[in-house]
Design a protein around this motif. Sequence first.
Motif, short mmCIF file in Angstrom:
data_model
loop_
_atom_site.label_atom_id
_atom_site.label_comp_id
_atom_site.label_asym_id
_atom_site.label_seq_id
_atom_site.Cartn_x
_atom_site.Cartn_y
_atom_site.Cartn_z
N GLU A 6 0.84 -1.20 0.00
CA GLU A 6 0.00 0.00 0.00
C GLU A 6 0.87 1.25 0.00
O GLU A 6 1.98 1.24 0.54
N SER A 7 0.33 2.30 -0.56
CA SER A 7 1.02 3.59 -0.54
C SER A 7 0.01 4.70 -0.70
O SER A 7 -1.15 4.45 -1.07
N GLY A 8 0.44 5.93 -0.41
CA GLY A 8 -0.39 7.09 -0.67
C GLY A 8 -0.97 7.77 0.54
O GLY A 8 -1.59 8.83 0.43
N GLY A 9 -0.81 7.17 1.71
CA GLY A 9 -1.32 7.81 2.92
C GLY A 9 -0.51 9.04 3.27
O GLY A 9 0.53 9.33 2.68
N GLY A 10 -0.99 9.79 4.25
CA GLY A 10 -0.26 10.97 4.68
C GLY A 10 -1.13 11.93 5.45
O GLY A 10 -2.22 11.57 5.91
N LEU A 11 -0.62 13.15 5.60
CA LEU A 11 -1.31 14.21 6.34
C LEU A 11 -1.85 15.23 5.34
O LEU A 11 -1.13 15.68 4.45
N VAL A 12 -3.11 15.58 5.50
CA VAL A 12 -3.74 16.55 4.61
C VAL A 12 -4.73 17.39 5.41
O VAL A 12 -5.27 16.93 6.43
N GLN A 13 -4.95 18.60 4.96
CA GLN A 13 -5.94 19.45 5.62
C GLN A 13 -7.34 19.07 5.19
O GLN A 13 -7.55 18.52 4.10
N ALA A 14 -8.28 19.38 6.04
CA ALA A 14 -9.69 19.12 5.70
C ALA A 14 -10.04 19.78 4.38
O ALA A 14 -9.63 20.93 4.11
N GLY A 15 -10.77 19.05 3.55
CA GLY A 15 -11.12 19.53 2.22
C GLY A 15 -10.14 19.10 1.15
O GLY A 15 -10.42 19.26 -0.05
N GLY A 16 -9.02 18.56 1.56
CA GLY A 16 -8.00 18.13 0.62
C GLY A 16 -8.27 16.74 0.08
O GLY A 16 -9.31 16.12 0.35
N SER A 17 -7.29 16.25 -0.69
CA SER A 17 -7.43 14.96 -1.36
C SER A 17 -6.18 14.11 -1.15
O SER A 17 -5.08 14.63 -0.98
#
Length: 115
Positions: A6-17
């Motif tokens: 698996e890959s692609g996780g992370g930290l993002v702000q609300a409303g992001g993708s």
Amino acid sequence: QVQLVESGGGLVQAGGSLRLSCAASGSIFSIDAMGWYRQPPGKPRELVAVIRGGGSTNYADSVKGRFTISRDNAKNTVYLQMNSLKPEDTDVYYCKVIAGGRLYWGQGTQVTVSS
């Protein structure tokens, strides 16, 4: 034996993708279904989205209209496009593959959505 990466996780702000990917490798003759699950603290693992061999899909009510699951059969890879992310989407996301009548889980990828 089938391995899932698996890959692609992370930290993002609300409303992001974010876009998650899960690549299956190994002794794969046919994949019946591929899906994504998440496990809120203290709760059972729950379905986020699934895509079957024929292309039919199902989504959790909480993600309908925001998340899209897709697969690349040539690459034995499933994707989860997550848009309009909310803080309550924060969790570890697990890939699940059903192949040859057996079930396989990925190691999980962390998704964190800040408010």
